[in-house]
Design a protein around this motif. Structure first.
Motif, mmCIF file in Angstrom:
data_model
loop_
_atom_site.group_PDB
_atom_site.id
_atom_site.type_symbol
_atom_site.label_atom_id
_atom_site.label_comp_id
_atom_site.label_asym_id
_atom_site.label_seq_id
_atom_site.Cartn_x
_atom_site.Cartn_y
_atom_site.Cartn_z
ATOM 1 N N PRO A 32 31.348 49.312 14.246
ATOM 2 C CA PRO A 32 31.423 50.774 14.107
ATOM 3 C C PRO A 32 30.236 51.508 14.705
ATOM 4 C CG PRO A 32 32.114 49.708 12.069
ATOM 5 C CD PRO A 32 31.592 48.625 12.961
ATOM 6 N N GLN A 33 29.040 50.967 14.556
ATOM 7 C CA GLN A 33 27.869 51.635 15.112
ATOM 8 C C GLN A 33 27.923 51.682 16.629
ATOM 9 O OE1 GLN A 33 27.830 49.228 12.824
ATOM 10 N NE2 GLN A 33 26.914 50.173 10.995
ATOM 11 N N ARG A 35 30.677 51.480 18.458
ATOM 12 C CA ARG A 35 31.769 52.378 18.832
ATOM 13 C C ARG A 35 31.306 53.827 18.809
ATOM 14 N NH1 ARG A 35 37.031 50.369 19.000
ATOM 15 N NH2 ARG A 35 37.214 48.213 18.290
ATOM 16 N N ALA A 36 30.487 54.150 17.820
ATOM 17 C CA ALA A 36 29.964 55.517 17.741
ATOM 18 C C ALA A 36 29.055 55.816 18.924
ATOM 19 C CB ALA A 36 29.212 55.709 16.431
ATOM 20 N N GLY A 40 31.191 58.406 20.339
ATOM 21 C CA GLY A 40 30.977 59.325 19.231
ATOM 22 C C GLY A 40 30.477 60.691 19.633
ATOM 23 N N ALA A 41 29.988 60.846 20.841
ATOM 24 C CA ALA A 41 29.454 62.135 21.284
ATOM 25 C C ALA A 41 30.416 62.790 22.268
ATOM 26 C CB ALA A 41 28.087 61.936 21.943
ATOM 27 N N GLU A 42 30.205 64.078 22.500
ATOM 28 C CA GLU A 42 31.008 64.784 23.486
ATOM 29 C C GLU A 42 30.663 64.304 24.889
ATOM 30 O OE1 GLU A 42 33.454 67.208 23.350
ATOM 31 O OE2 GLU A 42 33.519 66.685 21.224
ATOM 32 N N ALA A 90 36.848 55.493 25.618
ATOM 33 C CA ALA A 90 35.709 56.340 25.980
ATOM 34 C C ALA A 90 35.943 57.003 27.332
ATOM 35 C CB ALA A 90 34.429 55.504 26.005
#
Length: 320
Positions: A32-33, A35-36, A40-42, A90
Motif C-alpha cells: 500500500p505504501q 502504491r501510494a 497517490g498524487a495528482e 498510474a
C-alpha cells in the motif's frame, strides 16, 4: 525460447510468493505504501530543461525516485510482470491529466472522434530479446484497460519501430540523446491506417531528456503530413480531372509521394537544427498547399504524452 521465458515469468508471478517491487516487502506485488507513492498524487506537467523541439505536453504520474524507481526497474529489467497493472493504472492517470488539459472528450479542444490511441515508445529489438518483453508496450496495454474500465475508449496502437540502431542512452546528455535518436523511429507499414482511428497519446515508462518522446512525435506527425499531402493532392487532381478520374488521380498521387511504409516517417527534423518541417513545407515539395497539422484536430493527431515517472535530476544524465 523467448516465448517460454515470458510464459514462465507470468506463471511464476501468479503462483510463487511475490515481494513488493518497490520496497521488497514479502508476499505482495506492490504494498500500500508503494502504491501510494506511485499513484497517490495528482499527475504533474513535465518540462525537461532543455526541452527538445517537437516535444508534446507531457504528464507524469510520479517522481522517478525511491520506491517508484525500484518498481519500474523491477518490471523492466527483472521481469516482475505483475507490476504492469499498477504501473498501467498510474500511467492511465497521467493520460487522463494530459487529455483533460487539451479538452479532449469534454467539448473543448480537439473533437472526441474515435478511440484514444496509446502509442508506446518501442524498445530496441535487442532490449526486448534480453528482457523477454517490451516494458512500455506492456504498461500501455494495462493503462488502456484501466481507461476502458473508467469509460474512456482507449486502445494501444503499437505502430512505431526502430528504423536504425542507436547507441546506449546511459550517460548521454540532452543534446547527445537528441542527436542519437533523431530519425531513429518510423511508423510500421500499415500503421498510418491505424493512426486514422483516433487521436494519439504517446506513452513511455520514464522521461529523462524527452528525446525519445520528441522523436516518437516526429515520426507520427511525419506520417500525418504525408497523409495530408496525399489527401490534398488527390482532391486537387479530382477537381482538375473531374470526379470520374479520382481513382486514376489517387494512383498518380501515390506515385508522387511516399507510401505508408518506412520512408513515410522521415520528413522532419535534421541533425543540424532539429527543426520539424510543417505540413505546408512538406506539401511545397509536391506543389500543393496543406493546412498545418496543429490546426487539423482530426484522428491521428498527437494530443500529448504521458509517462509513469519523471525526475528533474534525470534530465541532464540518465541514471537508471
Amino acid at each position: 525460447m523467448e516465448g517460454v521465458r515470458r510464459w514462465w515469468q507470468e506463471l511464476a508471478g501468479l503462483v510463487l510468493p511475490a515481494e513488493c517491487g518497490g520496497c521488497g516487502s514479502a508476499r505482495t506485488v506492490l504494498c500500500p505504501q508503494c502504491r501510494a507513492a506511485l499513484g497517490g498524487a495528482e499527475p504533474f506537467r513535465v518540462r525537461p530543461v532543455p526541452e527538445p523541439p517537437g516535444l508534446p505536453a507531457v504528464h507524469a504520474a510520479a517522481r522517478y525516485a525511491d520506491e517508484v524507481r525500484a518498481a519500474l526497474l523491477a518490471h523492466k529489467e527483472r521481469g516482475a510482470l505483475p507490476l504492469a497493472r499498477p504501473l498501467g493504472a498510474a500511467l492511465a492517470g497521467a493520460v487522463r491529466a494530459g487529455v483533460g488539459e487539451v479538452g479532449w472528450g469534454e467539448g473543448e479542444g480537439p473533437q472526441a472522434t474515435g478511440d484514444l490511441l496509446l502509442v508506446p515508445v518501442p524498445s530496441t529489438r535487442a532490449a526486448v530479446r534480453a528482457r523477454g518483453h517490451d516494458p512500455a508496450r506492456r504498461i500501455a496495454l494495462a493503462a488502456a484497460g484501466e481507461l476502458r474500465r473508467a469509460g474512456v475508449p482507449a486502445r494501444v496502437a503499437a505502430v512505431l519501430r526502430q528504423r536504425r540502431a542507436v547507441a546506449d542512452q546511459s550517460g548521454l546528455g540532452s543534446r547527445q540523446r537528441l542527436d542519437n535518436l533523431v530519425g531513429a523511429l518510423t511508423v510500421v507499414p500499415g500503421g498510418a491506417r491505424v493512426l486514422r482511428g483516433g487521436p494519439v497519446v504517446l506513452v513511455d515508462d520514464v522521461i529523462t531528456t524527452g528525446a525519445s518522446l520528441a522523436e516518437a512525435a516526429r515520426a507520427v506527425r511525419a506520417v500525418r503530413a504525408v497523409q495530408a499531402v496525399r489527401a490534398d493532392r488527390v482532391a486537387a487532381a479530382a477537381q482538375w480531372a473531374g470526379q470520374g478520374e479520382i481513382g486514376r488521380c489517387e494512383e498518380e498521387a501515390k506515385g508522387a509521394l511516399c507510401g505508408e511504409g518506412a520512408t513515410a516517417g522521415y520528413v522532419g527534423i535534421t541533425r543540424e537544427d532539429s527543426k520539424e518541417l510543417s505540413g505546408a513545407e512538406v506539401a511545397g515539395v509536391a506543389g500543393v498547399s496543406v493546412r498545418p497539422l496543429e490546426d487539423a484536430g482530426g484522428a491521428g493527431d498527437v494530443l500529448c504524452a504521458a509517462v509513469v515517472a519523471a525526475s528533474p535530476d534525470s534530465f541532464e544524465i540518465n541514471r537508471n
